[in-house]
Design a protein around this motif. Sequence first.
Motif, PDB file in Angstrom:
ATOM      1  N   GLU A  11       0.838  -1.207   0.000  1.00 54.76           N
ATOM      2  CA  GLU A  11       0.000   0.000   0.000  1.00 54.76           C
ATOM      3  C   GLU A  11       0.870   1.253   0.000  1.00 54.76           C
ATOM      4  O   GLU A  11       0.569   2.227  -0.699  1.00 54.76           O
ATOM      5  N   SER A  12       1.947   1.237   0.752  1.00 54.61           N
ATOM      6  CA  SER A  12       2.859   2.378   0.804  1.00 54.61           C
ATOM      7  C   SER A  12       3.501   2.613  -0.565  1.00 54.61           C
ATOM      8  O   SER A  12       3.600   3.759  -1.021  1.00 54.61           O
ATOM      9  N   ILE A  13       3.899   1.539  -1.221  1.00 50.70           N
ATOM     10  CA  ILE A  13       4.489   1.653  -2.561  1.00 50.70           C
ATOM     11  C   ILE A  13       3.472   2.262  -3.523  1.00 50.70           C
ATOM     12  O   ILE A  13       3.796   3.180  -4.289  1.00 50.70           O
ATOM     13  N   ALA A  17       3.686   5.858  -5.479  1.00 45.10           N
ATOM     14  CA  ALA A  17       3.651   5.884  -6.945  1.00 45.10           C
ATOM     15  C   ALA A  17       2.554   6.811  -7.433  1.00 45.10           C
ATOM     16  O   ALA A  17       2.746   7.577  -8.393  1.00 45.10           O
ATOM     17  N   ALA A  18       1.397   6.772  -6.789  1.00 44.27           N
ATOM     18  CA  ALA A  18       0.292   7.656  -7.165  1.00 44.27           C
ATOM     19  C   ALA A  18       0.652   9.113  -6.910  1.00 44.27           C
ATOM     20  O   ALA A  18       0.338   9.991  -7.731  1.00 44.27           O
ATOM     21  N   GLY A  23       2.271  14.301  -9.234  1.00 42.98           N
ATOM     22  CA  GLY A  23       3.155  15.450  -9.086  1.00 42.98           C
ATOM     23  C   GLY A  23       3.185  16.027  -7.690  1.00 42.98           C
ATOM     24  O   GLY A  23       3.711  17.112  -7.478  1.00 42.98           O
ATOM     25  N   THR A  24       2.625  15.319  -6.709  1.00 43.79           N
ATOM     26  CA  THR A  24       2.611  15.823  -5.337  1.00 43.79           C
ATOM     27  C   THR A  24       3.761  15.283  -4.499  1.00 43.79           C
ATOM     28  O   THR A  24       3.909  15.681  -3.343  1.00 43.79           O
ATOM     29  N   LEU A  25       4.557  14.396  -5.077  1.00 40.54           N
ATOM     30  CA  LEU A  25       5.719  13.844  -4.378  1.00 40.54           C
ATOM     31  C   LEU A  25       6.884  13.807  -5.340  1.00 40.54           C
ATOM     32  O   LEU A  25       6.770  13.287  -6.458  1.00 40.54           O
ATOM     33  N   ASP A  26       7.993  14.365  -4.918  1.00 43.98           N
ATOM     34  CA  ASP A  26       9.215  14.327  -5.708  1.00 43.98           C
ATOM     35  C   ASP A  26       9.673  12.873  -5.803  1.00 43.98           C
ATOM     36  O   ASP A  26       9.755  12.184  -4.766  1.00 43.98           O
ATOM     37  N   CYS A  29      11.937  11.472  -3.266  1.00 48.17           N
ATOM     38  CA  CYS A  29      11.419  11.272  -1.915  1.00 48.17           C
ATOM     39  C   CYS A  29      10.589   9.999  -1.797  1.00 48.17           C
ATOM     40  O   CYS A  29      10.122   9.659  -0.712  1.00 48.17           O
ATOM     41  N   ALA A  30      10.407   9.297  -2.889  1.00 47.09           N
ATOM     42  CA  ALA A  30       9.648   8.046  -2.897  1.00 47.09           C
ATOM     43  C   ALA A  30      10.619   6.909  -2.589  1.00 47.09           C
ATOM     44  O   ALA A  30      11.390   6.498  -3.441  1.00 47.09           O
ATOM     45  N   TYR A  31      10.571   6.435  -1.380  1.00 41.14           N
ATOM     46  CA  TYR A  31      11.535   5.441  -0.938  1.00 41.14           C
ATOM     47  C   TYR A  31      10.976   4.022  -0.853  1.00 41.14           C
ATOM     48  O   TYR A  31      11.716   3.047  -0.837  1.00 41.14           O
TER      49      TYR A  31
END
Length: 134
Positions: A11-13, A17-18, A23-26, A29-31
Amino acid sequence: MAKRPTDVWRESIAEEAAAVAAGTLDPECAYSAGFFPESLLTATDDVLAAFEADVAALDGSPSDGDVLGAVERVVLELNRVNEAHDEAAYETEERELLCAYIDASLVAAGIDVAALAERQGLGRHEITDRWREW
């Protein structure tokens, strides 16, 4: 059965991704996808499925040895998964989720985990400790 930690991680992944797609997350910063590679998710799911089968096979009033045997097997297999992922598969939050999942799965099967732990001279949240390396 309790919600698997791997479901939480997937769910976190998906959420990250969404957010990246929106465009709300760089992307930098997606770890989650890097922290939870598919090999880790699949291996962990396999271990948890075996544990679920072990717990389902416990009869109406299993012995402490039977219950602890199921706990030992899942913990040792999770140790192997952790080792295969450079000893970095499960950090603090992941360890807590895994231990809570083990506890909740036993409770769902009718096991009084607190009483089991007490009979073993342990605190409730110590039932995995003797085997756990992660």
